[in-house]
Design a protein around this motif. Structure first.
Motif, PDB file in Angstrom:
ATOM      1  N   ARG A  15       2.682  -3.710  -8.247  1.00  0.00           N
ATOM      2  CA  ARG A  15       1.360  -4.452  -8.602  1.00  0.00           C
ATOM      3  C   ARG A  15       1.971  -6.068  -8.729  1.00  0.00           C
ATOM      4  N   THR A  52       3.418   1.331  -0.802  1.00  0.00           N
ATOM      5  CA  THR A  52       4.964   1.924  -2.546  1.00  0.00           C
ATOM      6  C   THR A  52       3.891   2.169  -3.724  1.00  0.00           C
ATOM      7  N   ALA A  53       2.648   1.198  -3.743  1.00  0.00           N
ATOM      8  CA  ALA A  53       2.004   1.802  -4.360  1.00  0.00           C
ATOM      9  C   ALA A  53       1.419   3.205  -4.086  1.00  0.00           C
ATOM     10  N   VAL A  54       0.641   3.894  -3.116  1.00  0.00           N
ATOM     11  CA  VAL A  54       0.412   4.966  -3.155  1.00  0.00           C
ATOM     12  C   VAL A  54       0.988   6.162  -3.696  1.00  0.00           C
ATOM     13  N   GLU A  55       2.334   6.132  -2.914  1.00  0.00           N
ATOM     14  CA  GLU A  55       3.397   7.002  -3.175  1.00  0.00           C
ATOM     15  C   GLU A  55       4.369   6.839  -4.981  1.00  0.00           C
ATOM     16  N   CYS A  56       4.086   5.498  -4.895  1.00  0.00           N
ATOM     17  CA  CYS A  56       5.081   5.498  -5.986  1.00  0.00           C
ATOM     18  C   CYS A  56       4.082   5.348  -8.207  1.00  0.00           C
ATOM     19  N   ASP A  57       2.891   5.699  -7.336  1.00  0.00           N
ATOM     20  CA  ASP A  57       2.302   5.965  -8.910  1.00  0.00           C
ATOM     21  C   ASP A  57       2.096   6.099  -9.621  1.00  0.00           C
ATOM     22  N   ASP A  58       2.954   7.104  -9.910  1.00  0.00           N
ATOM     23  CA  ASP A  58       2.908   8.277 -10.539  1.00  0.00           C
ATOM     24  C   ASP A  58       4.570   8.815 -10.677  1.00  0.00           C
ATOM     25  N   GLN A  96       0.721  -0.817   0.053  1.00  0.00           N
ATOM     26  CA  GLN A  96      -0.490  -0.016   0.140  1.00  0.00           C
ATOM     27  C   GLN A  96       1.018   1.214   0.040  1.00  0.00           C
ATOM     28  N   THR A 145       7.940   3.994 -11.591  1.00  0.00           N
ATOM     29  CA  THR A 145       6.842   3.277 -12.348  1.00  0.00           C
ATOM     30  C   THR A 145       7.631   1.280 -11.702  1.00  0.00           C
ATOM     31  N   ARG A 171       6.086   1.219  -8.895  1.00  0.00           N
ATOM     32  CA  ARG A 171       5.278   0.479  -8.702  1.00  0.00           C
ATOM     33  C   ARG A 171       4.966  -0.944  -9.430  1.00  0.00           C
ATOM     34  N   ASP A 172       6.064  -1.087 -10.607  1.00  0.00           N
ATOM     35  CA  ASP A 172       5.623  -2.408 -10.801  1.00  0.00           C
ATOM     36  C   ASP A 172       5.713  -3.275  -9.719  1.00  0.00           C
TER      37      ASP A 172
END
Length: 199
Positions: free
Chosen positions: A124, A108-114, A106, A117, A120-121
Motif C-alpha cells: 500500500r 504482494t497486494a494480491v497474495e497478502c490482502d487478507d 501487485q 498485514t 500488505r502495508d
C-alpha cells in the motif's frame, strides 16, 4: 562493505526473486537456503524470521522497479510522455519484466490482502508513492499548460495505475504482451483526447 553486510544483501537479493515468483506462502526457508547457498544458521545470523526477510526483500524489489520508473520518466520532456513512460517499463512484461516475477507491488497486494498485514502495508505504501509521483507529473502538466486546468489529478493517477497494473496482470496471465500494448495505446489516446489542453 563488510562481509556480513554483503552476505545480508545477498540473502535479500536472492530472496526477493523467490518471493516475487513463488509468493510469501509458497516460499520456504529451504528455498532461500537453496538459492543463497547459505545454511540455516547463517540465514538466522542476519534475520530473525522469514517475515523479516520478506519485508526486506519486498523493499529491495520495489526499489529496483521504482528506479526503472525514474529512469524512464527522466528521459521524457512532456508530462504526457512521462506518464506513458511508466507503461513502457513493463512493455515486455512477459519476457523481460523490470524485476523477475513481475510487479512486486501487485504480487504482494494480491497474495497478502487478507493474510499478511505487514506485507500488505508495504504494498500500500508503494501504491501511494506511485500515485504521488504520477499526481506530481499531472500537476506539472497543468502548471505548464500541457494539461487542462480542471483535470482531476487524483482520478487520472488512479486510472493510470489501474491500466498499468491490469495490463501487467493480463499479459502475464495470458503470456502475451498484447494486453500491455493495448492499455498503453488506450491511455495515450485518452491523454490526447481528454487531458491535453487545446492550443
Amino acid at each position: 562493505m563488510k562481509k556480513g553486510d554483503r552476505t545480508r544483501e545477498h540473502i535479500i537479493m536472492k530472496s526477493a526473486e523467490i518471493f516475487n515468483q513463488k509468493g510469501f506462502a509458497g516460499t520456504s526457508l529451504n528455498d532461500i537456503i537453496a538459492d543463497t547457498g547459505i545454511k540455516k544458521g547463517g540465514i538466522y545470523r542476519h534475520f530473525s524470521s522469514k517475515d523479516e526477510i520478506a519485508l526486506e526483500a519486498y523493499n529491495y524489489a520495489a526499489s529496483l522497479v521504482t528506479r526503472k520508473f525514474s529512469e524512464a520518466v527522466d528521459q521524457e520532456q512532456s508530462a504526457s510522455g512521462r506518464l506513458i513512460a511508466f507503461f513502457r517499463v513493463y512493455e515486455d512484461v512477459v519476457n523481460n519484466p523490470p524485476f523477475i516475477g513481475g510487479c512486486p507491488m501487485q504480487n504482494t497486494a494480491v497474495e497478502c490482502d487478507d493474510t499478511h498485514t505487514e506485507l500488505r502495508d508495504r504494498a500500500r505504501q508503494g501504491l501511494n508513492a506511485y500515485l504521488d509521483i504520477i499526481k506530481g507529473i499531472i500537476r506539472d502538466g497543468i502548471e505548464t499548460g500541457e494539461f487542462k486546468e480542471d483535470l482531476d489529478s487524483n482520478a487520472l493517477a488512479s486510472f493510470a495505475i489501474s491500466l498499468l497494473e491490469g495490463g501487467i496482470m493480463l499479459s502475464k496471465l495470458d503470456g502475451d504482451n498484447k494486453h500491455m500494448q493495448m492499455n498503453t495505446a488506450s491511455f495515450s489516446i485518452y491523454l490526447q483526447q481528454c487531458c491535453l489542453k487545446i492550443r
